[in-house]
Design an enzyme around this catalytic site. Structure first.
Site, PDB file in Angstrom:
ATOM      1  N   VAL A 188       0.827  -1.211   0.000  1.00  0.00           N
ATOM      2  CA  VAL A 188       0.000   0.000   0.000  1.00  0.00           C
ATOM      3  C   VAL A 188       0.864   1.264   0.000  1.00  0.00           C
ATOM      4  O   VAL A 188       2.035   1.229   0.340  1.00  0.00           O
ATOM      5  CB  VAL A 188      -0.961   0.024   1.208  1.00  0.00           C
ATOM      6  CG1 VAL A 188      -1.906  -1.159   1.163  1.00  0.00           C
ATOM      7  CG2 VAL A 188      -0.191   0.027   2.524  1.00  0.00           C
ATOM      8  N   GLU A 189       0.231   2.360  -0.371  1.00  0.00           N
ATOM      9  CA  GLU A 189       0.903   3.661  -0.462  1.00  0.00           C
ATOM     10  C   GLU A 189       2.099   3.625  -1.413  1.00  0.00           C
ATOM     11  O   GLU A 189       3.119   4.251  -1.163  1.00  0.00           O
ATOM     12  CB  GLU A 189       1.353   4.131   0.927  1.00  0.00           C
ATOM     13  CG  GLU A 189       0.272   4.805   1.728  1.00  0.00           C
ATOM     14  CD  GLU A 189      -0.180   6.106   1.096  1.00  0.00           C
ATOM     15  OE1 GLU A 189       0.509   7.119   1.212  1.00  0.00           O
ATOM     16  OE2 GLU A 189      -1.240   6.082   0.471  1.00  0.00           O
ATOM     17  N   GLY A 190       1.974   2.857  -2.492  1.00  0.00           N
ATOM     18  CA  GLY A 190       3.050   2.726  -3.464  1.00  0.00           C
ATOM     19  C   GLY A 190       3.860   1.476  -3.195  1.00  0.00           C
ATOM     20  O   GLY A 190       4.413   1.314  -2.107  1.00  0.00           O
TER      21      GLY A 190
END
Length: 817
Positions: A498-500
């Site tokens: 998540v978040e990249g």
């Protein structure tokens, strides 16, 4: 010959101190003048004067310098500079720089780090951790949540709403708690040490949800309506960004909104947006009542401005709006937090549902980059540190109470190595978390550092849990209510994804953005190129040349002296590490400049190279945090093994990554002398040695203040039937009985005791006065607690029923477990 030598020395010294061109001109001119006065005019002196005048007249004349030198370089760089999309530019402009820029400078200003106040909690924040957070953790049963309910129980959701866990970051005037970033981190960390599902459910509204966007950009009306409802849990938020065709590549987002007039809630001719989208992986999406949505906004009829294509925009939309479909749930590796897809078909919303109103239309990506870095800098690192401390405390205790070949497995050299990694890496993670939180509380918004934390802490957490699984072996892989590591192992990739995704975070964000944002001159040079400002470019170019020349001399000097003459803070235990950071920082700055010079815009696509550069910068930052953390905690002597392990490990990795960069850089004829400059006497940093590994591992095998400091902030209980409580109880019981156990071992070595089963041997030792009755009770209690702690859950053959909890008493009595 001596004059030429003196000339070289002058140039070296002036370059080292990054002297202005006029100073260099004056000093060299003075030296040549003295030489001419003392010696008759010769062909050598004439050649020197000609060379001096030909070089330094243009350099000291801005007009000549710009035409003869700067303009050709200006044209070359302008052609070589790759095109930059709007999303890339906005990502670069998000946040600010802090210690990352100092490391990129090659000459860190240690006062910036030393003057940063240590992160502290207010009385209200500490009371919340000791009260509601502790209570919430005690209510959580992770096996029940993940295996049976697949969600938090209703009473947990009710308690989260009641205690305003969703309003940690929301100001008090809107009904929130208005806690610091440090408190936010501590809360998520503690909950994560009990249940990842609960931690994610609390984390998302405070970081990945709309609250942050509303606080930074929302209109007064939007804030007044939504923030109180979000703080009290009346609204459950989710943020819909990622889609099937647009993950990290926001520019490829196919979701669209068209400015038009339409009907809304019985009113005609309402100016609004007709939306169509498809999103997935949306945390809290299945239960969200309000959706933050990112989409590309178009205005073909120019109803709100003079542009047809406005750009990425974010809006806040109630999920009961007609046309919205909330899909079924995803199942992220068996974790039970709510996550799923959603989509909208011809959803019409008023334009004032854009977060910030029409004025913020098209600014969505900038808003996201500014606001959602919280997930990278605070929430995900807190999850990682919670998991690391949890594994550290419990696996260390397990290694002390679990026996093989009649001794604790933690005393085996093969186990000591992963134990030391677990302890040392946990110390690194917590140092990075606390120091970065202190910077955030102090007003810093370091975008590159948030990427470093997200990548490094999640990856190191992965290694810590893997080591814990290896140490516990079979008991770690058999799932059940008493297996405390299995679920953590399963959900490792969630925070990494998540978040990249971490691969892109490392190869694109840390160095890709850092090279531009943190470099002293590069971003300003790029701005001058885009503005066709030759005069400004000329000034920056020659400052940049001076910077490069300084770093060449600094690298050689620091390498030859091992930075012993460098002015650094610290004491006898830490000063050497500050010096190594200074030395490697200079080498990193020099080699990064070389790569930028030789590769130009193609460096953007050299991801293996940029990944290794990222590793250098990341490890230098982590080592800096370790030193600051050690000092913030009071420089405890019993923490020295952790300090030394962490510093040696991070510095060694930074050094090896820098060497790896040198191996793959192009223009090999130029790289060889570059390596001689950076490492003139070979590699200065070595990894933790055997003695240090033993000392670091030993910290987890005893109940000491150092162990408590290392694992401070997680949830700990002493319930003998709890997954971790039984480990804690057994650990303390085994340590209490350790002196008596040593007496038994010695008696067996001296053949004073027959080799019998456990109860008979204990009775014989008591009869022969080898141990006292009190010691016998301690040994019995320790053996009983140990046998309970190492039990492994088993189930009926169909695996559908509850685990078998009744164990044959003879199994325990005979010491077979």
């Amino acid at each position: 010959m001596s004059w030429i030598f003196a000339l070289v020395i002058f140039i070296v010294l002036l370059s080292y101190y990054n002297a202005p061109i006029r100073w260099i001109t004056a000093e060299i001119g003075l030296l040549l003048g003295s030489y001419t006065v003392i010696n008759p005019l010769t062909s050598v002196s004439i050649s020197l004067w000609c060379g001096f005048l030909l070089l330094f007249i243009p350099l000291n004349s801005p007009v000549l310098r710009q035409q003869l030198i700067s303009r050709p370089i200006f044209k070359w760089m302008k052609n070589a500079l790759p095109p930059m999309s709007k999303t890339e530019r906005e990502a670069l402009e998000a946040g600010n720089t802090w210690w990352d820029a100092e490391l990129f400078s090659g000459n860190p200003n240690w006062n910036l780090l030393q003057d940063l106040p240590a992160a502290k909690l207010s009385d209200a924040e500490q009371a919340f951790l000791d009260g509601p957070v502790e209570t919430l953790c005690a209510m959580l049963n992770d096996w029940d949540i993940t295996e049976y309910r697949k969600d938090l129980p209703p009473e947990i959701w009710a308690y989260i709403r009641q205690q305003k866990f969703c309003g940690i970051i929301i100001p008090k005037r809107y009904g929130g708690l208005e806690f610091s970033d440090t408190a936010h981190s501590e809360i998520v960390m503690k909950i994560s040490s009990r249940s990842t599902t609960a931690a994610v459910s609390v984390m998302v509204p405070n970081s990945l949800g709309p609250a942050k966007l509303l606080l930074n950009y929302g209109t007064t009306q939007q804030k007044d309506y939504y923030l109180p409802r979000l703080a009290g849990g009346e609204e459950i938020p989710a943020f819909a960004l990622t889609g099937p065709d647009a993950g990290s590549d926001a520019g490829a987002m196919p979701d669209t909104g068209i400015i038009c007039y339409g009907s809304f809630q019985g009113r005609d001719q309402v100016l609004g947006i007709r939306l169509n989208w498809e999103k997935r992986y949306i945390t809290l999406g299945p239960i969200a009542t309000v959706l933050g949505l990112a989409f590309k906004l178009h205005d073909p009829d120019r109803l709100i401005g003079d542009k047809a294509h406005i750009g990425i925009t974010v809006a806040l939309i109630p999920t009961n709006t007609p046309g919205i479909a909330i899909g079924r749930r995803h199942d992220p590796l068996g974790s039970a937090f709510q996550n799923g897809p959603n989509w909208g078909k011809d959803v019409f919303i008023p334009v004032d549902w854009i977060i910030g109103g029409v004025e913020q239309a098209g600014n969505g990506w900038k808003m996201l980059m500014q606001s959602l870095a919280t997930g990278r800098a605070i929430s995900l690192p807190a999850l990682s540190v919670g998991a690391a401390k949890f594994t550290c405390r419990n696996t260390g205790a397990y290694a002390r109470i679990r026996k093989q070949f009649k001794q604790p497995i933690g005393e085996f050299e093969g186990i000591e190595e992963p134990l030391a990694r677990i302890a040392g890496e946990t110390y690194i993670l917590d140092a990075a978390r606390t120091v970065t939180n202190a910077a955030l509380d102090n007003g810093e918004k370091p975008a590159v550092i948030s990427a470093i934390l997200k990548y490094e802490l999640t990856e190191r957490m992965r290694r810590i849990i893997n080591d814990g699984m290896d140490i516990q072996g079979g008991s770690a892989i058999c799932m059940g209510p008493h297996n405390y590591l299995g679920r953590l192992y399963q959900v490792i990739p969630v925070s990494i994804t998540v978040e990249g995704a971490n691969i892109l975070t490392r190869t694109m964000m840390i160095f890709g953005q850092g090279a531009i944002r943190c470099h002293p001159y590069l971003q300003q040079e790029m701005a001058a190129l885009q503005q066709n400002d030759l005069q400004q470019f000329d000034k920056l170019l020659f400052r940049h040349i001076g910077f490069f020349a300084h770093n060449k001399i600094a690298c050689l000097w620091l390498g030859l002296s091992n930075a012993r003459c460098q002015d650094v803070p610290g004491d006898s235990n830490t000063r050497r590490y500050y010096r190594h950071i200074a030395r490697l920082s200079a080498g990193f700055a020099l080699i990064a400049d070389f790569a930028l010079l030789t590769l130009g815009g193609t460096l953007k696509r050299k991801e293996r190279l940029s990944g290794r550069f990222a590793d250098v910068l990341s490890n230098l930052y982590l080592c800096s945090c370790v030193l600051k953390h050690y000092e913030n905690q009071g420089c405890h002597e019993d923490d020295l093994p952790l300090l030394h392990w962490a510093c040696r490990h991070t510095l060694y990795r930074a050094q090896q990554s820098l060497l790896a960069v040198l191996l793959i850089l192009p223009f090999r004829l130029l790289v060889w002398p570059l390596r001689r400059l950076v490492f003139p006497l070979g590699k200065p940093c070595s990894p933790p040695d055997e003695r240090l590994i033993h000392q670091t591992a030993a910290l987890l095998l005893d109940d000491t203040p150092a162990r408590d400091r290392l694992t401070r902030g997680i949830y700990i209980n002493t319930d003998a039937d709890d997954a971790t409580g039984r480990i804690e109880v057994a650990f303390k019981a085994v340590l209490a009985a350790a002196p008596a156990d040593s007496k038994l071992r010695l008696a067996k070595k001296q053949n004073l005791l027959a080799q019998k089963d456990w109860p008979a041997m204990l009775a014989e030792a008591l009869t022969k006065n080898i141990i006292t009755p009190v010691e016998a009770d301690l040994l019995s209690a320790a053996e009983h607690a140990r046998s309970i702690a190492i039990r492994v859950d088993d189930f009926a053959v169909d695996l559908d029923s509850s685990p078998v909890t009744a164990w044959p008493s003879s199994t325990i009595e005979r010491g077979w477990i």
